[in-house]
Design a protein around this motif. Structure first.
Motif, PDB file in Angstrom:
ATOM      1  N   ILE A   6       0.858  -1.184   0.000  1.00 36.05           N
ATOM      2  CA  ILE A   6       0.000   0.000   0.000  1.00 36.05           C
ATOM      3  C   ILE A   6       0.894   1.234   0.000  1.00 36.05           C
ATOM      4  O   ILE A   6       1.768   1.376   0.867  1.00 36.05           O
ATOM      5  N   THR A   7       0.685   2.115  -0.972  1.00 34.70           N
ATOM      6  CA  THR A   7       1.535   3.288  -1.139  1.00 34.70           C
ATOM      7  C   THR A   7       0.783   4.551  -0.762  1.00 34.70           C
ATOM      8  O   THR A   7      -0.313   4.807  -1.262  1.00 34.70           O
ATOM      9  N   THR A  17       7.983   2.048  -4.386  1.00 33.53           N
ATOM     10  CA  THR A  17       7.093   0.886  -4.345  1.00 33.53           C
ATOM     11  C   THR A  17       7.390  -0.069  -5.484  1.00 33.53           C
ATOM     12  O   THR A  17       7.378  -1.297  -5.303  1.00 33.53           O
ATOM     13  N   LEU A  43       3.317  -1.199   4.205  1.00 38.79           N
ATOM     14  CA  LEU A  43       2.879   0.180   4.010  1.00 38.79           C
ATOM     15  C   LEU A  43       4.085   1.046   3.680  1.00 38.79           C
ATOM     16  O   LEU A  43       5.015   1.157   4.479  1.00 38.79           O
ATOM     17  N   ASN A  44       4.074   1.650   2.488  1.00 37.79           N
ATOM     18  CA  ASN A  44       5.120   2.586   2.093  1.00 37.79           C
ATOM     19  C   ASN A  44       4.568   3.981   2.318  1.00 37.79           C
ATOM     20  O   ASN A  44       3.699   4.446   1.586  1.00 37.79           O
ATOM     21  N   THR A  45       5.051   4.664   3.353  1.00 38.50           N
ATOM     22  CA  THR A  45       4.334   5.787   3.922  1.00 38.50           C
ATOM     23  C   THR A  45       4.921   7.152   3.594  1.00 38.50           C
ATOM     24  O   THR A  45       6.080   7.288   3.197  1.00 38.50           O
ATOM     25  N   LYS A  55      -3.878   8.205   7.862  1.00 37.75           N
ATOM     26  CA  LYS A  55      -4.268   7.031   7.054  1.00 37.75           C
ATOM     27  C   LYS A  55      -3.410   5.828   7.443  1.00 37.75           C
ATOM     28  O   LYS A  55      -3.922   4.707   7.603  1.00 37.75           O
ATOM     29  N   ALA A  56      -2.117   6.035   7.623  1.00 37.81           N
ATOM     30  CA  ALA A  56      -1.230   4.945   8.041  1.00 37.81           C
ATOM     31  C   ALA A  56      -1.619   4.427   9.419  1.00 37.81           C
ATOM     32  O   ALA A  56      -1.641   3.208   9.666  1.00 37.81           O
ATOM     33  N   LEU A  59      -4.661   2.200   9.077  1.00 37.58           N
ATOM     34  CA  LEU A  59      -4.326   0.908   8.480  1.00 37.58           C
ATOM     35  C   LEU A  59      -3.593   0.007   9.468  1.00 37.58           C
ATOM     36  O   LEU A  59      -3.845  -1.208   9.531  1.00 37.58           O
ATOM     37  N   LEU A  76       6.443  -1.533   7.906  1.00 40.58           N
ATOM     38  CA  LEU A  76       6.239  -0.092   7.767  1.00 40.58           C
ATOM     39  C   LEU A  76       7.501   0.498   7.156  1.00 40.58           C
ATOM     40  O   LEU A  76       8.587   0.374   7.715  1.00 40.58           O
TER      41      LEU A  76
END
Length: 447
Positions: A6-7, A17, A43-45, A55-56, A59, A76
């Protein structure tokens, strides 16, 4: 093994990503979109603004529940992971792997260990190039990583480290591989692309590193590889020199789309932001661009409600917008980021004031975008069609100037480059001939 990646965030995160997915595919992972089907959720934050951080957080809360139900590895990565805020979040939600953006190449060793953290800035990342994306018409290429500027609102120098330029030969090899893979549009990426190849420091008069071309020279080199469209993002105004303008004008492959973040129109606010230029300098750069590139599309970033911004300061932002008449803009309310000088030394202003100013700026943006977009009505445009729009009868793409265009499937049945006639315009969209316009939108129509 199945992975869900998830980017959140910018084009650099999208590029990272792709590198992440390439590494995972190399050790046998396939990819799913549903976290409930994945053995690994990564998660690529982003940490530039508060919204992607929240949002992170949301999730990670959902993934903590998932980990109670079954065995799943949670990773993460990206800018949030580099910060104490993100690391505390990772500990709270039971994250297995924590990697900062400079430790991208540690992913596979991390997976083998099961629990792993790394926040180093690896030297090998400078030379790392992921394989070309399969079947893609457009792709990103990182030419620099990190940032030397010290804008008081920005966390990027902390999360991505100091500026590092990739060797030109490596960049050209990556671009050539993308051309061979069928890519027709490449975007050169960096926190400040136009400081490419410059020695450490700040300001407009930095010398070149030994053996490196200037950014203007690199643009010409990439433009000769044979890919029809070359873009770049993001530029800092202080380094947007006349030789870059000349390179754009004289290199047909380079798109005349210039994203030049101004952030504010008041010299007082610009000083507090440590942006290194004045309103007058920025407008002089815009005049130089308009003189040599009269058809160029101009876009910008603007922060509303920076700490200490007065009504008079904000009015100067509005008058600067009127002076430039941007085609498009990315506008945000100021979001305090822990660890930045602005968060440490300046008092925030009320959220309602920031939102009210943003709404006023959006109205100004709609006015000028509407006038600029309607100039395309009755003209032809080259459009890179990427795929279906929300309306099943339409395909969506963008011009060389980055205007979003909706094209009938009868005109563009599959992704690719098309020349279309523009028949309608709204403040945010162009419609190719044959594309029906929603009745509730303002419309310009060809005579």
């Amino acid at each position: 093994m199945q992975a869900c990646v998830i980017t959140l965030g910018c084009q650099m995160n999208e590029y990272d990503t792709h590198a992440i997915q390439s590494q995972l595919a190399g050790v046998g992972y396939s990819f799913v979109d549903n976290i409930h089907e994945a053995d690994l959720v990564l998660l690529n934050t982003c940490a530039v603004r508060g919204k992607p951080v929240e949002k992170a957080r949301s999730l990670l809360g959902a993934l903590r529940k998932e980990k109670k139900r079954r065995t799943v590895t949670v990773a993460l990565m990206g800018c949030l992971a580099q910060l104490p805020e993100g690391q505390a979040m990772g500990a709270k939600f039971g994250v297995d792997i924590m990697l900062g953006p400079g430790a991208l190449t540690d992913l596979i060793p991390a997976l083998r260990q099961g629990r792993f953290q790394s926040f180093a800035f690896r030297d090998e990342l400078r030379d790392y190039a992921p394989p070309p994306p399969k079947g893609a018409l457009s792709a990103h290429v990182a030419i620099t990583r990190g940032c030397n500027h010290k804008c008081t609102y920005c966390i990027v120098p902390t999360t991505r480290g100091p500026e590092v330029s990739r060797p030109a030969a490596d960049i050209l090899r990556e671009v050539e591989a993308l051309r061979e893979a069928g890519v027709v549009e490449v975007s050169l990426l960096g926190q400040n692309v136009n400081s490419y190849g410059l020695e450490p420091g700040l300001g407009p008069h930095r010398r070149l590193l030994p053996g490196f071309p200037s950014f203007a020279e690199l643009l010409r080199m990439v433009g000769q590889v044979g890919i029809p469209r070359v873009r770049f993002i993001t530029s800092h105004p202080i380094n947007f020199t006349d030789d870059i303008i000349a390179a754009i004008a004289e290199t047909p492959a380079v798109c005349q789309y210039i994203h030049l973040p101004v952030q504010a129109g008041s010299n007082r606010t610009l000083r507090r932001m440590a942006r290194e230029y004045t309103r007058e300098y920025y407008l002089e750069r815009i005049a130089a661009i308009r003189s040599r590139l009269p058809e160029a599309t101009l876009s910008t970033d603007i922060i509303c409600g920076f700490p200490g911004e007065t009504e008079a300061d904000f009015e100067e932002t509005l008058t600067l917008y009127d002076a430039v008449q941007f085609d498009m803009a990315f506008m945000f309310v100021y979001s305090e980021r822990e660890g930045t000088p602005a968060a440490t030394h300046f008092d925030d202003i009320p959220h309602g004031v920031k939102v009210a100013r943003l709404m006023r700026l959006i109205e100004r943006q709609k006015h000028w975008s509407w006038l600029n977009y309607r100039r395309w009505v009755g003209r032809q445009a080259e459009v890179l069609v990427k795929g279906p729009a929300h309306d099943g009868d339409l395909m969506q793409g963008h011009t060389r100037g980055n205007h979003t265009v909706l094209v009938p499937r009868t005109v563009a049945p599959k992704p690719g480059l098309y020349t279309v006639n523009i028949a309608h315009a709204t403040p945010h969209l162009l419609y190719a001939e044959g594309a029906a316009l929603p009745e509730d939108r303002p419309v310009a129509t060809a005579a």
